[in-house]
Motif scaffolding. Structure first.
Motif, PDB file in Angstrom:
ATOM      1  N   ARG A  84      33.436  77.964 -65.146  1.00  0.00           N
ATOM      2  CA  ARG A  84      33.343  76.633 -64.549  1.00  0.00           C
ATOM      3  C   ARG A  84      32.130  75.806 -64.965  1.00  0.00           C
ATOM      4  O   ARG A  84      32.023  74.659 -64.558  1.00  0.00           O
ATOM      5  CB  ARG A  84      33.410  76.716 -63.026  1.00  0.00           C
ATOM      6  N   GLY A  87      37.865  73.377 -66.135  1.00  0.00           N
ATOM      7  CA  GLY A  87      36.971  74.221 -65.347  1.00  0.00           C
ATOM      8  C   GLY A  87      37.575  74.669 -64.032  1.00  0.00           C
ATOM      9  O   GLY A  87      36.894  74.684 -63.012  1.00  0.00           O
ATOM     10  N   PHE A  93      36.378  68.956 -65.210  1.00  0.00           N
ATOM     11  CA  PHE A  93      36.526  69.582 -63.899  1.00  0.00           C
ATOM     12  C   PHE A  93      36.789  68.473 -62.889  1.00  0.00           C
ATOM     13  O   PHE A  93      35.963  67.569 -62.718  1.00  0.00           O
ATOM     14  CB  PHE A  93      35.274  70.372 -63.503  1.00  0.00           C
ATOM     15  N   SER A 141      40.028  73.213 -62.232  1.00  0.00           N
ATOM     16  CA  SER A 141      40.107  72.049 -61.347  1.00  0.00           C
ATOM     17  C   SER A 141      41.029  72.309 -60.162  1.00  0.00           C
ATOM     18  O   SER A 141      42.050  72.991 -60.287  1.00  0.00           O
ATOM     19  CB  SER A 141      40.628  70.836 -62.127  1.00  0.00           C
TER      20      SER A 141
END
Length: 113
Positions: free
Chosen positions: A72, A40, A10, A42
């Motif tokens: 996430r 996740g 992420f 991003s």
């Protein structure tokens, strides 16, 4: 032995290139390795860097997959990585890690013994 490298990330655009370079440098055969990227959601260029890696190295590996982790959180990301893995061995790697060139090979040797 097929190895699944599971990379959960992420917003790692500043760090992921180091990891990707160390993945390419692995001494374990690439044709016995698949890479599962889990992003996740991003908000930086992390996913774009994953896609560029996939597009550049697809023919070198068994597979390179990119999965979206809409929840996430890391545990959900790991579950997604495992679900999308085909390997006999699953190795989870943090997106900001740098691997020694024999990291995968040493893990496989340890499992085999």
């Amino acid at each position: 032995m097929l190895v699944s490298l599971c990379i959960i990330a992420f917003n790692e655009e500043k760090n992921i290139n180091g990891l990707l370079n160390s993945v390419v440098a692995q001494t374990y055969p690439h044709d016995k390795t698949e890479i599962i990227f889990v992003d996740g959601m991003s908000s930086d260029k992390t996913k774009k860097l994953m896609e560029e890696f996939r597009d550049s190295y697809t023919s070198d590996y068994v597979a390179i997959k990119i999965v979206n982790n809409v929840k996430r959180v890391q545990p959900c990301g790991l579950n997604l990585a495992i679900k999308n893995s085909e390997g006999d061995v699953i190795i989870r790697i943090d997106a900001h890690a740098i691997l020694n060139k024999d990291f995968v090979l040493n893990n496989v040797k340890c499992i085999e013994t």
